[in-house]
Design a protein around this motif. Sequence first.
Motif, short mmCIF file in Angstrom:
data_model
loop_
_atom_site.label_atom_id
_atom_site.label_comp_id
_atom_site.label_asym_id
_atom_site.label_seq_id
_atom_site.Cartn_x
_atom_site.Cartn_y
_atom_site.Cartn_z
N ILE A 143 -17.98 -12.84 -10.84
CA ILE A 143 -17.77 -12.97 -12.28
C ILE A 143 -16.35 -12.53 -12.63
O ILE A 143 -15.70 -13.11 -13.50
CB ILE A 143 -18.84 -12.22 -13.11
CG1 ILE A 143 -18.68 -12.50 -14.60
CG2 ILE A 143 -18.81 -10.72 -12.86
CD1 ILE A 143 -18.83 -13.95 -15.00
N CYS A 201 -22.83 -14.75 -19.12
CA CYS A 201 -23.02 -13.57 -18.25
C CYS A 201 -23.67 -12.40 -19.00
O CYS A 201 -23.26 -12.05 -20.10
CB CYS A 201 -21.67 -13.13 -17.70
SG CYS A 201 -21.76 -11.63 -16.70
N ILE A 202 -24.67 -11.80 -18.38
CA ILE A 202 -25.30 -10.62 -18.97
C ILE A 202 -24.95 -9.36 -18.18
O ILE A 202 -25.62 -8.33 -18.29
CB ILE A 202 -26.83 -10.78 -19.11
CG1 ILE A 202 -27.48 -11.11 -17.76
CG2 ILE A 202 -27.16 -11.85 -20.15
CD1 ILE A 202 -29.02 -11.13 -17.79
N ARG A 203 -23.91 -9.46 -17.35
CA ARG A 203 -23.34 -8.29 -16.67
C ARG A 203 -24.37 -7.51 -15.84
O ARG A 203 -24.45 -6.29 -15.93
CB ARG A 203 -22.70 -7.33 -17.69
CG ARG A 203 -21.64 -7.95 -18.58
CD ARG A 203 -20.32 -8.16 -17.88
NE ARG A 203 -19.29 -8.55 -18.82
CZ ARG A 203 -18.97 -9.82 -19.13
NH1 ARG A 203 -19.62 -10.82 -18.54
NH2 ARG A 203 -18.02 -10.08 -19.99
N CYS A 204 -25.13 -8.25 -15.06
CA CYS A 204 -26.15 -7.57 -14.25
C CYS A 204 -25.59 -7.09 -12.93
O CYS A 204 -26.17 -6.21 -12.29
CB CYS A 204 -27.33 -8.51 -14.00
SG CYS A 204 -26.93 -9.83 -12.83
N GLY A 205 -24.51 -7.69 -12.47
CA GLY A 205 -23.91 -7.27 -11.21
C GLY A 205 -24.49 -7.93 -9.97
O GLY A 205 -24.01 -7.68 -8.86
N ALA A 206 -25.49 -8.78 -10.14
CA ALA A 206 -26.11 -9.38 -8.95
C ALA A 206 -25.11 -10.20 -8.15
O ALA A 206 -25.16 -10.22 -6.92
CB ALA A 206 -27.28 -10.27 -9.36
N CYS A 207 -24.19 -10.88 -8.85
CA CYS A 207 -23.26 -11.73 -8.11
C CYS A 207 -22.41 -10.90 -7.17
O CYS A 207 -22.15 -11.31 -6.04
CB CYS A 207 -22.40 -12.57 -9.06
SG CYS A 207 -21.51 -11.64 -10.31
N ILE A 223 -19.68 -3.25 -11.89
CA ILE A 223 -19.98 -3.21 -13.32
C ILE A 223 -21.25 -2.43 -13.66
O ILE A 223 -21.42 -2.01 -14.79
CB ILE A 223 -20.02 -4.62 -13.95
CG1 ILE A 223 -21.11 -5.47 -13.33
CG2 ILE A 223 -18.68 -5.30 -13.86
CD1 ILE A 223 -21.32 -6.80 -14.06
N CYS A 238 -27.72 -15.53 -9.77
CA CYS A 238 -27.34 -15.23 -11.16
C CYS A 238 -28.51 -15.50 -12.10
O CYS A 238 -29.03 -16.61 -12.14
CB CYS A 238 -26.13 -16.07 -11.57
SG CYS A 238 -25.72 -15.86 -13.31
N PRO A 239 -28.92 -14.50 -12.87
CA PRO A 239 -30.11 -14.67 -13.72
C PRO A 239 -29.94 -15.73 -14.80
O PRO A 239 -30.92 -16.28 -15.26
CB PRO A 239 -30.30 -13.29 -14.34
CG PRO A 239 -28.99 -12.61 -14.22
CD PRO A 239 -28.36 -13.15 -12.98
N LEU A 283 -20.93 -20.12 -10.64
CA LEU A 283 -19.70 -19.35 -10.38
C LEU A 283 -18.74 -20.06 -9.44
O LEU A 283 -17.54 -20.14 -9.73
CB LEU A 283 -20.07 -17.95 -9.87
CG LEU A 283 -20.74 -17.09 -10.95
CD1 LEU A 283 -21.66 -16.05 -10.33
CD2 LEU A 283 -19.69 -16.41 -11.82
S1 SF4 Z 1 -24.95 -12.49 -11.60
FE1 SF4 Z 1 -24.51 -13.79 -13.38
S2 SF4 Z 1 -25.16 -12.54 -15.13
FE2 SF4 Z 1 -25.04 -11.16 -13.39
S3 SF4 Z 1 -22.96 -10.28 -13.52
FE3 SF4 Z 1 -22.82 -12.06 -12.16
S4 SF4 Z 1 -22.28 -13.76 -13.49
FE4 SF4 Z 1 -22.99 -12.12 -14.82
#
Ligand code: SF4
Lengths: 251, 229, 472
Positions: C343, C314-320, C151, C374-375, C380
């Motif tokens: 996510i 979710c803020i779509r950071c991609g960390a997960c 993402i 996840c920030p 999850l």
């Molecule tokens: S780590 Fe959390 S905030 Fe970031 S994309 Fe995944 S679910 Fe979303």
Amino acid sequence: MALFVTCLVDLFRPSVGFAAVKLLEEAGCTVEVPPLQVCCGQPAYNSGDRATTRAIAAQVVEAFDGYDAVVAPSGSCAGMLTHHYPSLFEDDPAMQARAKNLADRSHELTSFLVDVLGMTKVAARYDGVATYHDSCSGLRELGVKQQPRRLLASVEGLELREMTSPEVCCGFGGTFCVKYPEISNAMVGEKSADIAAAGADTLLAGDLGCLMNMAGKLQREGRAVRVRHVAEVLAGLGDEAPIGEPGGSRR
Amino acid sequence: MSEAGSQADRAAILGSIRRALRRGPLSGAARQAVDARLADPPRGPAVGRAALAEPEKVALFCQWAEFNNATVARVAAADVPGEIVGYLARNNLPAAAAMAPSPALEALDWASQRMLTLRHGRGEGADQVSITGAFAGIAETGTLVMASGPEHPVTLNLLPDTHIVVLREGDIVGGYEEVWQRLRARYGKDAMPRTVNTITGPSRTGDIEQTIELGAHGPRRMHIVVVGG
Amino acid sequence: MQSTARSFKDNVDTALADPNLQDSLSKLKVGFSERRRQAAERLPEFEALRDRARDIKNHALANLDFYLEEFERKVTALGGHVHWAPTADDARRIIADLCRSIGARTVAKSKSMVAEEIGLNEHLEALGIAPIETDLGEYIIQLRHEPPSHIIAPAVHLTKDQVADTFLEHHSKLGFTRRLTERNDLVAEARAVLRQKFLDADVGLTGANFLVAETGSSMLVTNEGNADLSNTLPRMHIVLASIEKVIPTLEDAAVLLRVLARSATGQESSAYTTLNTGPKRPGDLDGPEQYHVVILDNGRSSVLGTEMQDMLRCIRCGACMNHCPVYGAIGGHAYGWVYPGPIGAVLTPQLLGVEEAANLPNASTFCGRCESVCPVRIPLPGLMRHWREREFERHLTPKAIRQGLALWGFMARRPRLYRRMTALANRLLALLGRAEGRYRTLPLAGGWTRFRDFPAPPAGGTFHAQWRRRKP
Ligand code: SF4
């Protein structure tokens, strides 16, 4: 206090249970093994079968009623009791109270020894270079990280050499490893390479499921790494045949 | 799209949200609580490094700006044009720039730098160098804040290869929250300039093999001239 | 975009056999997580900020209708327009109508996962309007006709050489005829090609990381600056954002920004964080004449108030996905749709139906690394488990697993029977495996023994049998 043996240890590696008993008794505990215990219910829980999970959880709550502490040689089973049981009974306040009570009394073995009993060293010897894998639930649900390392540092003859990513999952995941064998294999293959690169002759961890998974992969790849549960080494039972190697139990 | 249709769509979404939340439109105490929260926004946890005193704050800004691949020079107001011409020469850049039509910038002594050709206005696709001011600098991350307006076209922040920013020390604040306060003071509580660009270092991408390359679409060089006094 | 989530298992096989993908993933696994760890360590308040970020999003979700209306009021007051799109269809129609209203021929797009979700590009192309992806990663995969695999790093599955080949194929007609080998040359070439497209575009379409209710601003976080060119150069700026993007105030944005970049790329701050509020003002020398915000629901509102609500934080950071060992093994395309990784495993069943995406929430060991980074602290694994529960209720769980579970559950609830059966199994496994200490094949355990040996128990009986002998 009560030992929660866990179903894998019962069936595949009884020496882990005896190692736990030995460590706890040496620390001054009176250890009992409630006979009605079976499994913590994770296979059903993680497959989405909530009804069966609740039935099993209720049974576990019953089996461990009244003990001041419940200790499991597994972060994943201890985590199930401490972190998940109470949420299973949201619609049953009486049962939920009992589940919360059990959760408060339940511990993973090394964290019980170090955090609760204040143990700082063990009287054991193990000749070898070991690397330690942090099993996921123990690490992330229960904060088991320094406790086993602290005790291992006191084992005579043992050198601990960290792998690059000790905190990355080995790919076991209970039923995951047979539902998605290819993904699981890719994960454990990577773990096996990381273990080998650490240059250790022994792999230790606190969860038998992960250990069987990693042992099976290391052996399939022909890598000469002895795989043991950390409790065995801490209890001085390090001369048991390693997991997946021939040789009977000493008892 | 018909006006009636869009009103129905609006009602559909808001209605669906309220049904899911099992309530009607907010009213009474609940409504007062959110109104109050908007009127006087609560701050998040204080960030230690955003709360430094004067000289350390400026130093921290410079430190993070450099960490984020900008270059920084600290000079007195009189030396700004000289510094800019020197920077262009040191980097083999043409002595020509598009400059923001801002009175503060134009008040500087450009006449002393005869070699420099300035064009005043918005940025164009072929511009090599731009010179702008900044609404503020944020010490916490070495970030510049640009508020758009007649004196600061957004295109100057984005189109040229090299962006030179003149920032007064007094405009350096600790953290983001102080910028919001200054924006409200300047534009009004509920108003904002069309665009607020907060910019931290030059443009970059990690989209090829996760290796950072500078100058993706925006400037590949950012030089910040911090003006003391 | 067409989903292939149903053929997840085949996708996995393809992914595991793709050497270029595996090469790219091996870099991803160490790079992102190490950079995030360092960034978190540099900010002592990081964990407190994560708590606050979670609370802010929860507050916004609990008052979502209010903040959306407030946002709309502010946008309208400044001369912008808000459009409400209950479904993907509605959003596509609204955007197409806006483009046609000014006779647009090209749309400069900056990366928007919501645009992928609604299949916007295909729709515009069918109407003769050319969407041009301007984020470098998106541009590369658009040329290759591939979906994004991550993402925030859509082309993370590709190697530099693959990018070089793609550019040569598509840019030679524009006069760029040399095959490039250096990353910086590839970036420079894309910049030159896209710069002209920006200058020619009629519409700029961006997503939004946040919509700020207090000011009616859309907030965009990027590193390249492409989103800023998209919202500055064309005549019309369209923001496409889903309902859960709205947050109350700028102060809240500050908290979320502090965790977003650090979680995503390990940066202290992304290069560009931009607040857009309405169209060009009197006296402005640049900026769009029209500013539109399209707010998409697409099933999200129905998640509110349920056990699944947390996914909307979710803020779509991609960390997960950066920290997920399953994603690290198979990459993003295997998940079969727009949102991969953990996510994706909770969002895709929601947006496409759990029948379509039944595999995704199951393909996890519940190792918990995603939740730990996840920030906004989305649980999850817990959400994936909820999906498994729904699948089990609807009898979507594979039959063999259901039957195995039923048998095991039957025994596990009868400790005495269980004891006898395990004693028997233990004795058998110990006896037959005695010589080797392990099995290379084992009936009913083919999934295990195809790739690893199965350790045999030592002789002597189960723990409970031995314990009874020890303590009479
Ligand atoms: S780590 Fe959390 S905030 Fe970031 S994309 Fe995944 S679910 Fe979303």
